[in-house]
Design an enzyme around this catalytic site. Structure first.
Site, PDB file in Angstrom:
ATOM      1  N   GLU A 106      52.688  29.945  87.061  1.00  0.00           N
ATOM      2  CA  GLU A 106      52.786  28.651  86.386  1.00  0.00           C
ATOM      3  C   GLU A 106      52.935  27.535  87.410  1.00  0.00           C
ATOM      4  O   GLU A 106      53.483  27.745  88.495  1.00  0.00           O
ATOM      5  CB  GLU A 106      54.033  28.610  85.497  1.00  0.00           C
ATOM      6  N   CYS A 119      55.311  21.066  90.630  1.00  0.00           N
ATOM      7  CA  CYS A 119      56.137  22.210  91.036  1.00  0.00           C
ATOM      8  C   CYS A 119      55.206  23.423  91.042  1.00  0.00           C
ATOM      9  O   CYS A 119      54.606  23.743  90.013  1.00  0.00           O
ATOM     10  CB  CYS A 119      57.272  22.376  90.022  1.00  0.00           C
ATOM     11  N   CYS A 126      58.850  37.466  91.591  1.00  0.00           N
ATOM     12  CA  CYS A 126      59.723  37.240  92.747  1.00  0.00           C
ATOM     13  C   CYS A 126      60.523  38.497  92.991  1.00  0.00           C
ATOM     14  O   CYS A 126      60.982  39.151  92.052  1.00  0.00           O
ATOM     15  CB  CYS A 126      60.663  36.063  92.501  1.00  0.00           C
ATOM     16  N   CYS A 130      67.539  37.586  91.583  1.00  0.00           N
ATOM     17  CA  CYS A 130      68.742  36.850  91.160  1.00  0.00           C
ATOM     18  C   CYS A 130      68.950  37.110  89.663  1.00  0.00           C
ATOM     19  O   CYS A 130      68.029  36.902  88.869  1.00  0.00           O
ATOM     20  CB  CYS A 130      68.572  35.360  91.435  1.00  0.00           C
ATOM     21  N   CYS A 133      68.020  34.597  86.739  1.00  0.00           N
ATOM     22  CA  CYS A 133      66.690  33.981  86.787  1.00  0.00           C
ATOM     23  C   CYS A 133      65.671  34.834  86.040  1.00  0.00           C
ATOM     24  O   CYS A 133      65.544  36.033  86.292  1.00  0.00           O
ATOM     25  CB  CYS A 133      66.282  33.817  88.247  1.00  0.00           C
ATOM     26  N   GLY A 181      58.692  32.592  92.626  1.00  0.00           N
ATOM     27  CA  GLY A 181      58.639  33.180  93.951  1.00  0.00           C
ATOM     28  C   GLY A 181      59.566  32.541  94.956  1.00  0.00           C
ATOM     29  O   GLY A 181      60.124  31.467  94.744  1.00  0.00           O
ATOM     30  N   CYS A 357      64.362  27.075  92.214  1.00  0.00           N
ATOM     31  CA  CYS A 357      63.371  28.128  92.137  1.00  0.00           C
ATOM     32  C   CYS A 357      63.725  29.025  90.960  1.00  0.00           C
ATOM     33  O   CYS A 357      64.872  29.167  90.573  1.00  0.00           O
ATOM     34  CB  CYS A 357      63.342  28.933  93.420  1.00  0.00           C
TER      35      CYS A 357
HETATM   36  S1  SF4 Z   1      62.591  32.781  91.720  1.00  0.00           S
HETATM   37 FE1  SF4 Z   1      64.389  31.983  92.884  1.00  0.00          FE
HETATM   38  S2  SF4 Z   1      66.157  32.290  91.495  1.00  0.00           S
HETATM   39 FE2  SF4 Z   1      64.461  33.564  90.725  1.00  0.00          FE
HETATM   40  S3  SF4 Z   1      64.804  35.601  91.637  1.00  0.00           S
HETATM   41 FE3  SF4 Z   1      63.393  34.458  92.967  1.00  0.00          FE
HETATM   42  S4  SF4 Z   1      64.710  33.496  94.521  1.00  0.00           S
HETATM   43 FE4  SF4 Z   1      66.042  34.119  92.799  1.00  0.00          FE
END
Ligand code: SF4
Length: 391
Positions: A106, A119, A126, A130, A133, A181, A357
């Site tokens: 996206e 953005c 990713c 986390c 997220c 990511g 992120c």
């Molecule tokens: S996109 Fe950012 S917040 Fe989400 S898992 Fe990856 S590093 Fe962590």
């Protein structure tokens, strides 16, 4: 710098076809010559592509007989829009892109009175995991190529130039790497993207360094590497906790590089570039929003070239993670400011998705559509930072 192994996986599924934007100008000119054309045709192709022109019929300065051949060889379609969603009266536009291998990413274009920011995503999924997220829950699918990353910015620039966003034709002014990511986990492609964003036409978008923000969750060797690049783009560090005990759980990469190391690397970046860095901090109810953590963060950053950007978490449906209530937010801000640390809170309309992120997928909540599901990653051995083979 010694190449340091990273602890995440970079699956190599679906390497995209070669694209002009993956190449240096010299490489592109050589590729055009190989196709039997004069080298300057590469400049012509670049001028069109960076303006968002993909229809060969519009490339009238290139002989009609060779347009298709050149476009097939150097301008393959890499990003197919699946759907575009709007918020804020059309001034926020999120586009879901399908890549050539079916992976989804996206990007979000946000028009403000004084600027237009896109953005962008640097990876499909990713690998940083986390727990708060949405993107992190599905793992890493693969790194994006430079052309796939740059293409998101080019599409946004074209949408602005063509007047597709309310407010009339305008110019894309800012790019933030805060989509899907961890940008610095895809270092070579992100570096190539930065070059293209900053380069003047025909080989880039001509953005200013301070208008480009690279975020990282704290890959210390990569921050150091970026410091050595001689660039002065804005660095945003997603800290989310001031102490290792909590950050180890909120940002698992912290078990590898601790808070102190991350801040030290950001300080070195600020010293080299003369630029203040941004500390992104997603405020999560009863998790990291306590007054004592505000004080700890204040002590950590007092006197540094740092600015704290607090982001009330965008909760995803079914997630136990929730945004901090307003009184807790206000208390947190007051304590940081009392410690002398410049602090802002991201506003809560659709635009807050440019604040951290991994918040892109969660930002679907704002517009009432489901979070994008990214396929789980296949596992391959860890790659080494600086190795060019991970894309
Ligand atoms: S996109 Fe950012 S917040 Fe989400 S898992 Fe990856 S590093 Fe962590």
């Amino acid at each position: 710098m010694t190449a340091l192994p990273l602890v995440f996986d970079a699956p190599r599924r679906g390497k995209p076809p070669r694209h002009l934007a993956d190449l240096s100008r010299e490489e592109a000119r050589a590729a055009v010559v190989e196709l039997g054309q004069p080298a300057f045709r590469a400049d012509q192709l670049a001028r069109h592509w960076f303006r968002g022109v993909t229809d060969t019929a519009r490339m009238t300065d290139v002989p009609a007989a060779v347009r298709e051949t050149l476009a097939e060889a150097l301008l393959p379609d890499l990003l197919t829009p699946v759907r575009t969603l709007s918020a804020d009266g059309g001034r926020t536009r999120k586009t879901l892109w399908r890549l050539h291998d079916g992976a989804l990413v996206e990007s979000v274009l946000m028009r403000y009175p004084d600027r237009a920011t896109v953005c962008i995503s640097s990876q499909a999924g990713c690998g940083m995991a986390c727990p708060f997220c949405a993107t992190g829950q599905n793992g890493l699918t693969r790194n994006l190529s430079a052309a796939e990353i740059i293409g998101q910015a080019v599409a946004a620039a074209a949408a602005m130039a063509d007047g597709e966003v309310p407010g009339g034709p305008g110019r894309l002014s800012n790019v933030v790497f805060m989509g899907m990511g961890e940008p610095l986990a895809n270092y070579p492609r992100v570096r190539q993207t930065l070059r293209a964003l900053l380069a003047p036409a025909p080989w880039g978008l001509g953005l200013s360094q301070r208008s480009v923000t690279v975020s990282t969750v704290g890959l210390v060797p990569a921050i150091r590497k970026l410091t050595e690049e001689g660039l002065a783009v804005t660095l945003a560090v997603s800290l989310h906790a001031p102490d290792d005990e909590l950050r180890d759980t909120l940002v698992p990469i912290n078990t590898r590089w601790k808070v102190g190391e991350v801040v030290e690397a950001a300080d070195a970046y600020a010293a080299r570039t003369g630029r203040r860095y941004s500390v992104e901090y997603a405020l999560i109810r009863d998790v990291n929003d306590q007054p004592e953590r505000a004080d700890l963060l204040g002590r950590l950053l007092a006197g540094k070239r740092a600015h704290v950007n607090l982001i009330p978490l965008n909760p995803t449906p079914g997630s136990p993670w929730d945004a901090s209530p307003l009184p807790a937010q206000r208390e947190f801000v007051a304590r940081l400011r009392a410690a002398g640390v410049p602090t802002t809170v991201r506003d809560t309309r659709g635009q807050d998705i440019d604040g951290a992120c991994g918040q892109l997928a969660a930002a679907d909540r704002v517009e009432g559509v489901p979070t994008v599901a990214v396929p789980a990653p296949s596992l391959e051995p860890p790659v080494e930072l600086g190795a060019e083979a991970d894309g």
